[in-house]
Motif scaffolding. Structure first.
Motif, PDB file in Angstrom:
ATOM      1  N   LYS A  22       0.828  -1.205   0.000  1.00  0.00           N
ATOM      2  CA  LYS A  22       0.000   0.000   0.000  1.00  0.00           C
ATOM      3  C   LYS A  22       0.861   1.253   0.000  1.00  0.00           C
ATOM      4  O   LYS A  22       1.861   1.352   0.709  1.00  0.00           O
ATOM      5  N   GLU A  25      -2.266  -5.480   1.473  1.00  0.00           N
ATOM      6  CA  GLU A  25      -3.562  -5.758   2.072  1.00  0.00           C
ATOM      7  C   GLU A  25      -4.370  -6.691   1.169  1.00  0.00           C
ATOM      8  O   GLU A  25      -4.380  -6.545  -0.054  1.00  0.00           O
ATOM      9  N   GLN A  48      -7.827  -7.678  -0.238  1.00  0.00           N
ATOM     10  CA  GLN A  48      -9.145  -7.104  -0.461  1.00  0.00           C
ATOM     11  C   GLN A  48      -9.839  -7.888  -1.562  1.00  0.00           C
ATOM     12  O   GLN A  48      -9.186  -8.459  -2.454  1.00  0.00           O
ATOM     13  N   TYR A 107      -9.955  -4.400  -5.476  1.00  0.00           N
ATOM     14  CA  TYR A 107      -8.812  -3.491  -5.411  1.00  0.00           C
ATOM     15  C   TYR A 107      -9.033  -2.220  -6.248  1.00  0.00           C
ATOM     16  O   TYR A 107      -8.078  -1.532  -6.579  1.00  0.00           O
ATOM     17  N   ASN A 152     -10.206   0.629  -5.485  1.00  0.00           N
ATOM     18  CA  ASN A 152      -9.810   1.858  -4.791  1.00  0.00           C
ATOM     19  C   ASN A 152      -8.500   1.703  -4.028  1.00  0.00           C
ATOM     20  O   ASN A 152      -8.142   2.568  -3.217  1.00  0.00           O
ATOM     21  N   TYR A 153      -7.822   0.614  -4.265  1.00  0.00           N
ATOM     22  CA  TYR A 153      -6.549   0.353  -3.569  1.00  0.00           C
ATOM     23  C   TYR A 153      -5.439   1.142  -4.262  1.00  0.00           C
ATOM     24  O   TYR A 153      -5.364   1.195  -5.488  1.00  0.00           O
ATOM     25  N   GLN A 197      -4.080  -6.590  -9.105  1.00  0.00           N
ATOM     26  CA  GLN A 197      -4.481  -5.186  -9.013  1.00  0.00           C
ATOM     27  C   GLN A 197      -4.483  -4.511 -10.389  1.00  0.00           C
ATOM     28  O   GLN A 197      -4.660  -3.294 -10.487  1.00  0.00           O
ATOM     29  N   GLN A 216      -6.001   5.434 -10.356  1.00  0.00           N
ATOM     30  CA  GLN A 216      -5.590   4.075 -10.004  1.00  0.00           C
ATOM     31  C   GLN A 216      -4.772   3.481 -11.156  1.00  0.00           C
ATOM     32  O   GLN A 216      -4.917   3.885 -12.319  1.00  0.00           O
TER      33      GLN A 216
END
Length: 857
Positions: free
Chosen positions: A119, A128, A130, A133, A135-136, A162, A442
């Motif tokens: 992150k 992390e 999730q 992804y 909004n990662y 991602q 992103q």
């Protein structure tokens, strides 16, 4: 104090370059801050030392074997990013970078990828988990690299999580074009499909067809080998041997495999051309040992090492023979040359490879240029000595062209294209947002500026009238063609013999094998009709056996003849079973032979029966004498059937029917019996037709004989049915195609067999079962006597008419009853010639002929 500072600096330099990483920051090779971070993966060292701890610990080990060519690739990425930062392409937005050394190991590359995925702006350096992804915000927005396809595939599968864009500058494995498995992967070099196609074409045009292949035991090597093998086969090039090396230098068996390969090359003296899909360090070791053994061949180089200066500068490399290579397209890299000229002024605080290179370069200052690269690689495996900054600068300045001579222009240009492709994509994204904010977009939102959309699998690119090759249309692959990757320039033809593909297909489908199966509805109907015919045959046999001594059975030739004919009908019905089911060599040979011989025997027996009937009721002395000479039942039956047996034996010996796969249909393979010889097949059927025609002539002549016991008329109908069926069969059989072709012959066999069976035996069964009063000896004799008397009277009047015509005397016809009294009354009214004729013919025929006919029948 100054001496203490020097010692501390020396210690830190040795520690930084000889110890494995202790913290994540130690693992980073080169870093520079920026608003948008770009990751980089380069194999700066050629291998990673293996741990000697037992048990082995899960830690990243030290990398050794400094690779000057990979170091130059790292500098190319740095230079390209700085060119973008110093231009107006991204106004106010600075690109940063984090470059990692993969050490030519998947493990090290995966560790770097984990850090890419961690992150952004998080001190814990964690990835992390999730479910979404979208909004990662990862640490980097895109990744440049890696070089080797094996490493690139592993990295790409992690980045797919991602959808972080990955642009490779060197990975050419064809499988990486698959957007389903590698949706976020891009590259600035063509896939191995085009390289292997060019190699095979070169080999074929050079007149070589017996070659060897050496490759690595990884995804790149195996895929390149498979692709090249397909292309070689298409160009009629044969592969004498395939040798596979361990993928990594850390494998202890690599020296053994190189020696074994060289022994194989020496043993295969007729192989003078060898295709090499290897990494640079593999080729370096292979060629050094090949020079020692005086091996002289033609080496076909892949783009992986074809322009590697490390290979070109091997001492006595010309002794190996000729090297023909393929490389990437070159571009203008003059700015990179200028960058290398000022490299000694470049800060190396956050550039560990540059600092290591400077130290190694100084340690090898007395080595000539041709051996400098190897000296640097060897020195990196030991403890490094520190030189003061002034000495490093002096050595750089004196030999600043060394790096430029070691540059591979095609590869440097490919890296520049990768960086600038990302730069233009980021520019498009930043037009509507503030990219100085790292959270502005992103990674998966990045788009590439393209003239046309991607062509999906099942489609191919068709260049439009535009002058730009980037502008094209996507058209569907035609039938029997496929494309399994995106943006393919052409569709691949399926193997038409075993596979097919519908329109717009992404893969070839295996053809289904078809034949007239036992489960087919038509096959079941035909089997049912054959079984019904067998039941009729058995029923007729039982009826005739139970009525053995009746005139009807005796007039049919007796039980033996009937049994032979019924057996033939049974075999004919049974032969249809060999036309159904999966064809085998045995069934193909049996079905026609069984039908041909049994049907010929049946027709031969019927021929003798028709001849016997004609002989029994013939009143023409000349014809009677001829029929008596001809009537030899057993020899004729054996002769007629024996000729057919000889035809079938010759057929089986010289051109026997065999099982054949008919692949001419687009979607199915028809498994069928190939008759072997159309001439033999036609001869067999033609011979049966000749016998049937003779039988038809005899039966036709005897069609007006005593009705209740006359088979000739029904034999005529049976032969007509046979002719109609088989005349119809010829055009239908010639025009029918597919799995139902055997059904056509089955139908014709059933029709002709049923026609002859019904016409031969059903009328007799009707008399036996429904007209028993006529099936007695007295009724039979009465009918024969009546017919004979009637025939004799007609014959006598026929002669009388002839005589009276010659003497111009008019006479009166006798009574059709033909009894003696009528003859006596008319005798007085006739002139002498006519009376004598009646006496010679009428009396003789009416008294003597019936007894002979009765005894004969």
């Amino acid at each position: 104090m100054a001496l203490l500072m020097i010692l501390i600096t020396c210690f830190m330099a040795i520690l930084a370059t000889s110890q494995p990483c202790q913290t994540p920051d130690d693992f980073v090779a080169v870093t520079s801050p920026g608003h948008i971070m770009i990751g980089g993966l380069f194999a700066i060292h050629e291998k990673m030392l293996t741990s000697e701890d037992q048990p082995r610990r899960p830690q990243i080990q030290k990398c050794v074997g400094f690779e000057v060519s990979a170091f130059l690739q790292t500098l190319a990425m740095i230079h390209s990013i700085e060119m973008i930062n110093n231009s107006t392409l991204l106004s106010g937005v600075k690109l940063g970078y984090e470059i990692y050394d993969t050490c030519t190991e998947v493990t090290a590359a995966m560790a770097a990828t984990l850090r890419f995925l961690s992150k952004f702006n998080c001190s814990r350096e964690t990835v992390e988990f999730q479910c979404d992804y979208s909004n990662y915000m990862p640490r980097v927005k895109a990744v440049i690299g890696a070089g080797y396809s094996e490493i690139t595939m592993a990295v790409s599968r992690m980045l797919n999580l991602q959808l972080i864009p990955q642009v490779s500058y060197e990975s050419t494995a064809e499988i990486l074009s698959d957007k389903i498995r590698f949706p976020s992967f891009l590259r600035t070099v063509p896939s191995d499909f085009y390289q292997t196609k060019a190699m095979a074409h070169l080999i074929q045009k050079s007149g070589w067809n017996w070659i060897g292949i050496i490759t690595t035991d990884d995804d790149y090597g195996r895929l390149a080998l498979d692709t090249f093998a397909i292309q070689a086969a298409a160009n009629n090039v044969c592969i004498a041997f395939k040798e596979v090396f361990p993928a990594f230098l850390s494998d202890n068996t690599i020296e053994v495999r190189i020696n074994q390969t060289l022994e194989k090359i020496i043993a295969e003296a007729q192989v003078n051309v060898i295709v090499v899909f290897l990494r640079r360090f593999h080729v370096f070791n292979l060629f050094n040992k090949a020079i020692e053994r005086n091996i002289h061949k033609i080496w076909i180089a892949s783009d992986n090492w074809s322009t590697a200066t490390k290979i070109i500068t091997i001492p006595n490399v010309k002794k190996l023979g000729k090297v023909v290579g393929f490389t990437f397209r070159r571009g203008n890299i003059s700015s990179f040359h200028a960058f290398l000229q000022t490299l000694h002024t470049y800060p190396n605080n956050n550039n560990k490879p540059l600092r290591e290179y400077a130290i190694l370069f100084s340690d090898c200052e007395h080595v000539k240029d041709s051996d400098l690269s190897q000296c640097i690689s060897n020195r990196s495996q030991g403890a490094l000595t520190y030189k003061v900054k002034e000495d490093v600068k002096r050595n750089f300045f004196m030999r600043n062209d060394f790096l430029w001579h070691y540059t591979e222009p095609g590869l440097i240009h490919s890296i520049q294209l990768a960086v600038f492709a990302l730069g233009y994509a980021i520019r498009d994204l930043c037009q509507a947002r503030d990219c100085q904010n790292p959270n502005a977009f992103q990674p998966w939102e990045q788009t590439l500026s393209k003239c046309s959309k991607e062509c999906s699998p099942g489609e191919m690119k068709k260049t439009t009238r535009s002058q730009h090759i980037c502008c094209y249309e996507c058209v569907s692959c035609p039938e029997n063609h496929y494309s399994n990757q995106t943006d393919m320039d052409h569709c691949v033809l399926c193997n038409n013999e075993t596979h097919w593909a519908p329109v717009r297909s992404a893969m070839c489908l295996e053809k289904e094998v078809e034949y007239l199966n036992w489960n087919d509805s038509l096959a079941l109907l035909l089997v049912a009709l054959s079984l019904l015919g067998i039941i009729f045959v058995l029923a007729i046999g039982i009826i005739f056996t139970r009525n053995l001594n009746t005139p009807v059975v005796k007039s049919s030739g007796g039980l033996v003849v009937c049994y032979v004919i019924l057996l033939c009908h049974f075999l004919n019905f049974a032969s249809t079973g060999f036309f159904i089911g999966e064809p085998q060599d045995f069934t193909c040979k049996t079905r026609q032979t069984l039908f041909g011989v049994s049907f010929t025997l049946c027709i031969s027996c019927i021929l003798m029966k028709s001849l016997k009937i004609l002989l029994a009721f013939s009143f023409d002395p000349n014809l009677q004498n001829f029929l008596k000479c001809l009537y030899k039942p057993i020899p004729i039956i054996f002769t007629c059937t024996g000729i057919q047996v000889i035809i079938c034996i010759l057929w089986l010996i010289f051109a026997a029917p065999t099982v054949e796969e008919n692949v001419s249909l687009p979607r199915v393979i028809i498994l069928e019996c190939e008759e072997g010889s159309t001439l033999a097949f036609g001869t067999m059927l033609g011979y049966i037709a000749i016998l049937a025609f003779i039988c038809f002539i005899f039966a036709f002549k005897g069609r007006k004989l005593p009705e209740n016991y006359n088979e000739a008329k029904f034999m005529t109908f049976g032969m007509l049915i046979y002719f109609i069926a088989w005349i119809t069969f010829i055009p239908v059989y010639a025009t029918t195609f597919g799995k139902y072709l055997p059904a056509v012959e089955i139908i014709v066999i059933l029709i002709s067999n049923y026609g002859i069976l019904c016409c031969t035996f059903f009328p007799k069964c009707y008399v036996i079962l429904c007209k028993q009063e006529t099936n007695t000896k007295s009724a039979f004799l009465e009918l024969i006597y009546s017919y004979s008397s009637h025939s004799a009277g007609n014959l006598a009047m026929s002669h009388a008419s002839l005589d009276s015509t010659s003497s111009n005397i008019t006479t009166t016809h006798p009574s059709p009853r033909g009894n003696s009294e009528a003859w006596q009354k008319s005798k007085d009214l006739q002139v002498q010639p006519f009376a004598q004729t009646c006496r010679d013919n009428g009396t003789k025929v009416s008294k003597t002929f019936p007894r002979k006919r009765i005894s004969s029948i």
